[in-house]
Design a protein around this motif. Structure first.
Motif, PDB file in Angstrom:
ATOM      1  N   GLU A  66      16.888  75.352 -53.939  1.00 19.71           N
ATOM      2  CA  GLU A  66      17.103  76.776 -54.188  1.00 19.71           C
ATOM      3  C   GLU A  66      17.989  76.960 -55.423  1.00 19.71           C
ATOM      4  OE1 GLU A  66      15.669  79.096 -52.523  1.00 19.71           O
ATOM      5  OE2 GLU A  66      14.854  77.933 -50.882  1.00 19.71           O
ATOM      6  N   PRO A  88      19.794  80.799 -49.795  1.00 19.44           N
ATOM      7  CA  PRO A  88      19.112  80.665 -48.505  1.00 19.44           C
ATOM      8  C   PRO A  88      19.820  81.493 -47.436  1.00 19.44           C
ATOM      9  CG  PRO A  88      20.486  78.753 -48.916  1.00 19.44           C
ATOM     10  CD  PRO A  88      20.549  79.584 -50.158  1.00 19.44           C
ATOM     11  N   PRO A  89      19.158  81.736 -46.312  1.00 21.43           N
ATOM     12  CA  PRO A  89      19.799  82.479 -45.225  1.00 21.43           C
ATOM     13  C   PRO A  89      21.116  81.820 -44.804  1.00 21.43           C
ATOM     14  CG  PRO A  89      17.463  82.194 -44.798  1.00 21.43           C
ATOM     15  CD  PRO A  89      17.776  81.356 -45.996  1.00 21.43           C
ATOM     16  N   GLY A  90      22.131  82.633 -44.636  1.00 17.73           N
ATOM     17  CA  GLY A  90      23.424  82.115 -44.193  1.00 17.73           C
ATOM     18  C   GLY A  90      24.366  81.735 -45.309  1.00 17.73           C
ATOM     19  N   TYR A  91      23.858  81.741 -46.561  1.00 19.50           N
ATOM     20  CA  TYR A  91      24.751  81.392 -47.673  1.00 19.50           C
ATOM     21  C   TYR A  91      25.774  82.511 -47.843  1.00 19.50           C
ATOM     22  CZ  TYR A  91      26.428  79.744 -52.141  1.00 19.50           C
ATOM     23  OH  TYR A  91      27.234  79.289 -53.148  1.00 19.50           O
ATOM     24  N   SER A 144      26.009  85.717 -52.726  1.00 26.16           N
ATOM     25  CA  SER A 144      25.119  85.546 -53.876  1.00 26.16           C
ATOM     26  C   SER A 144      25.882  85.632 -55.195  1.00 26.16           C
ATOM     27  CB  SER A 144      24.024  86.618 -53.854  1.00 26.16           C
ATOM     28  OG  SER A 144      24.604  87.910 -53.887  1.00 26.16           O
ATOM     29  N   TYR A 170      30.626  77.472 -44.106  1.00 24.90           N
ATOM     30  CA  TYR A 170      29.247  77.137 -44.451  1.00 24.90           C
ATOM     31  C   TYR A 170      29.085  75.631 -44.646  1.00 24.90           C
ATOM     32  CZ  TYR A 170      24.808  77.110 -46.999  1.00 24.90           C
ATOM     33  OH  TYR A 170      23.517  76.868 -47.390  1.00 24.90           O
ATOM     34  N   LYS A 212      26.799  72.755 -42.392  1.00 21.88           N
ATOM     35  CA  LYS A 212      25.676  72.056 -43.003  1.00 21.88           C
ATOM     36  C   LYS A 212      25.858  70.541 -43.093  1.00 21.88           C
ATOM     37  CE  LYS A 212      23.207  75.721 -43.871  1.00 21.88           C
ATOM     38  NZ  LYS A 212      21.874  75.936 -43.264  1.00 21.88           N
TER      39      LYS A 212
END
Length: 452
Positions: A151, A156-159, A162, A216, A220
């Motif tokens: 990406e 992505p979802p959950g980041y 932006s 986050y 991950k």
């Protein structure tokens, strides 16, 4: 296990890596833990004065083998362009047998490393635990995770945000890191191998400052993550600012001087260096610029714009040598810090009283700058063209935007900066992180000893 442990440290051969490892060593030494610190022979004299606990911290040197493509005698990254990093990394790999000899003889409990991706294998062979000390902010680590998934422009979802994301248009920031795509891929592979093979990942990040990025990263990564907090270095109070700079800075009004420094490794193109100088001149403010001579030159003087020295005489200095950055930032005459936003400089700027203007050079610095300027709004970032270059007018405008006392933007970043500075320098914050870190390391070692 005894209440004290023995740590071995083997950082990448760069000032920006050895210095924070040394700060960590001092925190461990302060608590009575033993540290053996490995570094190249040339670097010993540069860093031994930072050892505040010589009874607990011992330096040992390694001989850096020659690798084709590197000039003879090169031992640290400051001696080469950043595009030659992979060659120096190959030389570091050839020190493995020397490191194994040290580990075999000293039997440390834990080994801290970053670039030497083979350290986890050495640690495992001799019964030690390995900790990959990532000298990146949590937002930069989060970006690595995102980019590993392919990406770029769309998070992505959950980041978490932006605002803090490396985009395709930032490709220029990767060019200085390698001479080819193959070199860049090798660099990435080394980085990924380091944090996938180690026992624990440690990040120089502060949850108070980057909470959602820390969360986050933890969600991950499939292993234990430790955060060091700001790990601020408290300089020896007996070492004053050099008289030359103290006297020069004291000639100017409080908070009026612009100080610019781009770290120990940034080497600018000559045209961009001249644009920097001219931008500082255009501010009309007193300034001190401390950067390395630009590419293709040996001295600062030969690269200065025509007539520049005469025009700024008495209010502007461009210096090509090392300076005591934290002490200059704390001088009452300095009111603005123009920085490349390397991690060390980021933290030093945050705990200073200065306004912050950012001119990032490479990828991780761009992430740091976006965290500071767009997410936390404690600074401004100088706009760049697609080539990565900035104009003298853009630099001037950004500096003046934060130095103008009537500027809405300047007051906003000043107020936000004040809030974060108070948080990061609050009593007990740094020591609280250090205490938690040490307890986690003890648990790591104890669990290793408990295994059959």
């Amino acid at each position: 296990m005894a209440s004290k442990f023995h740590a071995l440290m083997y950082p990448w051969f760069a000032t920006g890596h050895i210095t924070p490892f040394m700060h960590l060593a001092n925190k461990l030494g302060e608590k009575g833990h033993r540290v053996t610190f490995l570094l190249p022979k040339k670097a010993l004299k540069q860093f031994e004065h930072l050892n505040l606990y010589p009874h607990h911290i011992v330096f040992r040197t390694v001989t850096v083998p020659h690798v084709d493509g590197l000039p003879l005698g090169v031992e640290t990254s400051s001696e080469i362009p950043i595009s030659s990093t992979n060659l120096l990394a190959s030389a570091m790999d050839l020190t493995r047998s020397q490191v194994e000899d040290v580990v075999r003889a000293l039997k440390p409990d834990v080994i801290f490393f970053d670039f030497a991706h083979w350290i986890p294998e050495v640690a495992r062979e001799f019964g030690a635990k390995s900790v990959d000390y990532l000298l990146l902010c949590a937002a930069a680590v989060a970006n690595l995770i995102v980019h590993a998934g392919g990406e770029f422009d769309v998070p992505p979802p959950g980041y978490p945000s932006s605002k803090v994301l490396l985009h395709k248009k930032d490709a220029y920031s990767m060019k200085p890191l390698a001479n080819s795509t193959e070199d860049l891929d090798a660099f990435k592979e080394r980085f990924i191998a380091s944090f996938t093979k180690c026992d624990v990942i440690m990040i120089k990040a502060c949850k108070e400052f980057e909470g959602k990025f820390c969360t986050y990263v933890e969600s991950k990564m499939d292993k234990k993550i430790l955060f060091t907090g700001p790990m601020l270095h408290h300089a020896d109070a007996t070492i004053p600012l050099e008289e030359e700079w103290s006297n020069w800075l004291s000639r100017f009004e409080l908070g009026s001087v612009v100080f610019c420094a781009f770290g120990s490794e940034t080497i600018m193109e000559r045209d961009q260096f001249q644009e920097l100088c001219l931008g500082m001149e255009l501010t009309g403010l007193p300034f001190l610029v401390a950067v390395k001579p630009p590419r293709g030159t040996t001295t600062i003087q030969e690269a200065l714009p025509e007539g520049f020295e005469e025009r700024v005489k008495g209010r502007g200095v461009v210096w090509g040598g090392w300076v005591q950055q934290p002490l200059i930032l704390s001088h009452p005459s300095v009111g603005c810090f123009v920085s490349h936003c390397g991690l060390g400089s980021m933290w030093e700027s945050l705990v200073s009283d200065c306004q912050i203007v950012l001119v990032p050079q490479i990828a991780e610095q761009i992430i740091n700058a976006r965290l500071m300027s767009q997410e936390l709004e404690v600074s401004v970032e100088v706009a760049r063209e697609e080539t990565g270059w900035f104009s003298k007018e853009s630099l001037r405008d950004n500096i003046k935007s934060v130095m103008d006392r009537d500027s809405e933007l300047g007051n906003r970043v000043r107020n936000n900066h004040t809030k974060w500075r108070k948080t990061l320098t609050s009593p007990g914050l740094v020591n609280g992180y250090v205490d938690d870190l040490i307890e986690s390391l003890k648990d790591l070692i104890v669990h290793a000893l408990d295994k059959p």
